[in-house]
Design an enzyme around this catalytic site. Sequence first.
Site, short mmCIF file in Angstrom:
data_model
loop_
_atom_site.label_atom_id
_atom_site.label_comp_id
_atom_site.label_asym_id
_atom_site.label_seq_id
_atom_site.Cartn_x
_atom_site.Cartn_y
_atom_site.Cartn_z
N LEU A 12 17.55 112.27 60.39
CA LEU A 12 16.14 111.85 60.41
C LEU A 12 15.98 110.42 59.92
O LEU A 12 15.08 109.70 60.34
CB LEU A 12 15.30 112.77 59.52
CG LEU A 12 15.05 114.18 60.06
CD1 LEU A 12 14.48 115.07 58.97
CD2 LEU A 12 14.12 114.15 61.25
N GLY A 13 16.84 110.01 59.00
CA GLY A 13 16.71 108.65 58.49
C GLY A 13 17.65 108.44 57.33
O GLY A 13 18.32 109.37 56.87
N GLY A 15 18.07 106.27 53.49
CA GLY A 15 17.48 105.46 52.43
C GLY A 15 18.59 104.85 51.61
O GLY A 15 19.76 104.95 51.97
N GLY A 16 18.22 104.25 50.49
CA GLY A 16 19.22 103.62 49.63
C GLY A 16 20.14 104.66 49.01
O GLY A 16 21.30 104.40 48.75
N MET A 17 19.61 105.86 48.75
CA MET A 17 20.38 106.88 48.04
C MET A 17 21.12 107.83 48.96
O MET A 17 22.20 108.30 48.63
CB MET A 17 19.43 107.73 47.18
CG MET A 17 18.85 107.01 46.01
SD MET A 17 20.03 106.90 44.68
CE MET A 17 20.10 108.62 44.18
N GLY A 18 20.51 108.16 50.09
CA GLY A 18 21.16 109.17 50.90
C GLY A 18 20.67 109.21 52.33
O GLY A 18 19.82 108.42 52.75
N VAL A 73 18.96 111.56 55.31
CA VAL A 73 18.09 112.72 55.45
C VAL A 73 18.33 113.34 56.83
O VAL A 73 18.34 112.63 57.85
CB VAL A 73 16.60 112.34 55.27
CG1 VAL A 73 15.72 113.56 55.40
CG2 VAL A 73 16.39 111.69 53.90
N LYS A 122 18.53 116.24 52.20
CA LYS A 122 18.86 114.87 51.76
C LYS A 122 20.20 114.93 51.03
O LYS A 122 20.34 115.63 50.03
CB LYS A 122 17.77 114.33 50.83
CG LYS A 122 18.02 112.89 50.40
CD LYS A 122 16.77 112.27 49.83
CE LYS A 122 16.98 110.84 49.38
NZ LYS A 122 15.75 110.20 48.94
N ASP A 160 7.62 104.79 42.43
CA ASP A 160 8.01 104.10 43.66
C ASP A 160 7.03 104.43 44.78
O ASP A 160 7.44 104.73 45.90
CB ASP A 160 9.45 104.47 44.04
CG ASP A 160 10.03 103.50 45.05
OD1 ASP A 160 9.50 102.37 45.17
OD2 ASP A 160 10.99 103.87 45.75
N1 LIG Z 1 11.15 115.77 54.24
C1 LIG Z 1 11.31 114.93 55.25
N2 LIG Z 1 10.94 115.28 56.50
C2 LIG Z 1 11.10 114.42 57.53
N3 LIG Z 1 11.62 113.17 57.42
C3 LIG Z 1 12.00 112.77 56.19
C4 LIG Z 1 11.86 113.61 55.05
N4 LIG Z 1 12.32 112.93 53.96
C5 LIG Z 1 12.71 111.74 54.40
N5 LIG Z 1 12.53 111.61 55.74
C6 LIG Z 1 12.89 110.48 56.58
O1 LIG Z 1 14.12 109.96 56.15
C7 LIG Z 1 14.02 108.58 55.84
C8 LIG Z 1 14.89 108.28 54.63
O2 LIG Z 1 14.28 108.85 53.50
P1 LIG Z 1 14.72 108.54 52.02
O3 LIG Z 1 13.79 109.21 51.10
O4 LIG Z 1 16.16 108.84 51.84
O5 LIG Z 1 14.70 106.99 51.95
P2 LIG Z 1 13.64 105.84 51.74
O6 LIG Z 1 12.46 106.32 50.98
O7 LIG Z 1 13.40 105.21 53.08
O8 LIG Z 1 14.53 104.85 50.90
P3 LIG Z 1 14.87 104.82 49.34
O9 LIG Z 1 15.44 106.16 48.95
O10 LIG Z 1 15.86 103.73 49.21
O11 LIG Z 1 13.56 104.52 48.70
C9 LIG Z 1 12.54 108.33 55.57
O12 LIG Z 1 12.19 107.05 55.89
C10 LIG Z 1 11.88 109.36 56.48
O13 LIG Z 1 11.68 108.80 57.76
#
Ligand SMILES: Nc1ncnc2c1ncn2[C@@H]1O[C@H](COP(=O)(O)OP(=O)(O)OP(=O)(O)O)[C@@H](O)[C@H]1O
Length: 635
Positions: A72-73, A75-78, A80, A95, A187
């Site tokens: 799905l995407g 982020g900095g940590m992991g 998803v 995640k 955040d």
């Molecule tokens: N519960 C969820 N359902 C659907 N998509 C999700 C969900 N959680 C995260 N995502 C998708 O995954 C992407 C990455 O999410 P994640 O929380 O890891 O990172 P982030 O918020 O973009 O970055 P960081 O953790 O560095 O702040 C998000 O931008 C979102 O599009």
Amino acid sequence: MNIARMDVAVDSNAPHICSCPTPHPKWDECPTVVPGVGSGQEASLRTLPPRRAGDSEFVGQRFGSFQVLRELGRGGMGTVLLAEHVLIPKRVAVKVLHPHLARTPELAARLLAEARAMSLVQHENVATLYDLDTRDGLPYFVMEYLEGQSLADFARGPIEPALAVELLGQVCDALGAAHARGIVHRDLKPANVFLVSGPQGRHRVKLLDFGIAKRLVPQAGETPTRSGVIMGTPEFMAPEQCSGGDVDARTDLYAVGVLGHLLLTGEVPFSGASAAAVLVAHLQQAPRPAHEVRPGLAPALSAVLLRALAKRPEERFSSAAELRAALEDALSGSRAPARAPAITFTASISLPERSESREYVGEQMGPMGLFLRSTQPPPPLLSEVPLRLRLPGGELACTGQVVRHVTAEQARDWNMAPGFGVELRGTSASFQRTFTRMLAGVSEFRPEPLPPEDPQVTRVLSEFRQRLAGDRYAVLGVPRDADGDTIRAHAREARERLEPLLALPLPPLHRSFVQRALAKVTECLGVLGHPERRVEYDAELRNVRGVMRCLAAGLTVTALEASRRRYFQRHPQTEGHSVLHMASAEAFMSAGRIPEALTCYEAALRADPLHLEALKRWHALRSRMRGDAMEASSR
Ligand SMILES: Nc1ncnc2c1ncn2[C@@H]1O[C@H](COP(=O)(O)OP(=O)(O)OP(=O)(O)O)[C@@H](O)[C@H]1O
């Protein structure tokens, strides 16, 4: 705009930006550096690893009972992942920590802390956590799959004030729930606010990413986030966060102010070429009122955002609920934003460099603040001024600090007088009481009666003061799995300790406390002494042992089911969550993995504490495990 999160170790000489909370003497010593990201000495915004649509190495793999469908995407940590339960058609988001970060225990702990924070904040505007585990050394958690889009994708320019206030209101609700559990998000930004479809075609906000959330009181075994380390997304960071100071709920309210400014104007209040420039602006620059950036916007809405964006936390709203109410009031124009009723009085300031003293008309602003009307140039911001206040109840001398200027132009826009705000400084609790009373016209201030001399009375009062701060079990001083007889005996004993105090010559405040404590004891017995009422309370506390006690005390299955229906009416978002955990528990049972099955039953009961089948199986399994343990120890 590229808005990215950063962690900066402020205590290193040349701050670096990376995704871990450890200060590094040399940039390339950090194990969390994302390949391809610049590592110069200048602090700069960190870009996230590129998203590789659908090509995740995890596709097809299992995380517990869930099989990964696609990515799905990232982020900095992991990463998803979208995954589906292998037995039932239920989709979830998983995640999982980036493998290159798993070597750093603090980062793995941060992912777990994110999951813990999510599970504590059970609210319809927060994504729900289902499970938490480790796979091949990588910690991961399973959460509600959100179908929709982030606010960053939804609002690419200014949006209508009514919609902005509706979305900000839901963000405030989510934050309020987090704050009530002692969690600060830290955040908040558009990428972490997800929009899914809600009832009647409306948007429902789901707050995500408690990755750097901070528990104000860390629990045993939890690594607190380090102080002195800056974490957050520069454009949304409150001044105290920028300077590595203490954060609290008001830090999140500042971020709501930034988000509101962004939604209403299409711009963040402070931007800059580097992260450092943005941080300095938060600390030093006054934000431009939103209605000046976007003419036509109600100045009252600007005023609410400016209060949320105040540099000093004590000048902001005191809670998310207060901020929400002020936004709604400002939108409907029904009343001025959260200003205290104006009792006016005369205040004079005599500065040593001036021979004369200057008189002002003053009014109260917040619990310990004054607004002094003036068309003359005000004393400089942050200067200390000696004040003499002629209040309705008498004269009071004190010192204040100038914390805000309202120019003639701003005053016109905000429909108020020009002048300046002063915060009363270095004041004791008794001064505050005097000030409040004199303001209300009470001329003679009598100190509070002293506590009684009798140490026995003092002991009982302080013990019950502590008890009354807890839940009903604490009030009666019984464990949460106490049986009915124990509860009744403790209530009787509490009464026997309190009632004799009423025969003593107690000061009025203490007498009324004893009466309140007695009433509370009676009320608690009324709930805990009756299984039908106790079970509802235990469900709210997710006190499974208490629920089992109610069943043992003769609570019928019909009464349990009726309570369960009412529980779901109060918590509609939890209905059905137990299905997943029950299915996982069954799978573990058939594989003979009893401890894991027990954990799944416990998770099912956290979501649905009155689920009879889950209760029965949890109880049976616990008894069986206890039996096994006893057998093993007797061998
Ligand atoms: N519960 C969820 N359902 C659907 N998509 C999700 C969900 N959680 C995260 N995502 C998708 O995954 C992407 C990455 O999410 P994640 O929380 O890891 O990172 P982030 O918020 O973009 O970055 P960081 O953790 O560095 O702040 C998000 O931008 C979102 O599009």
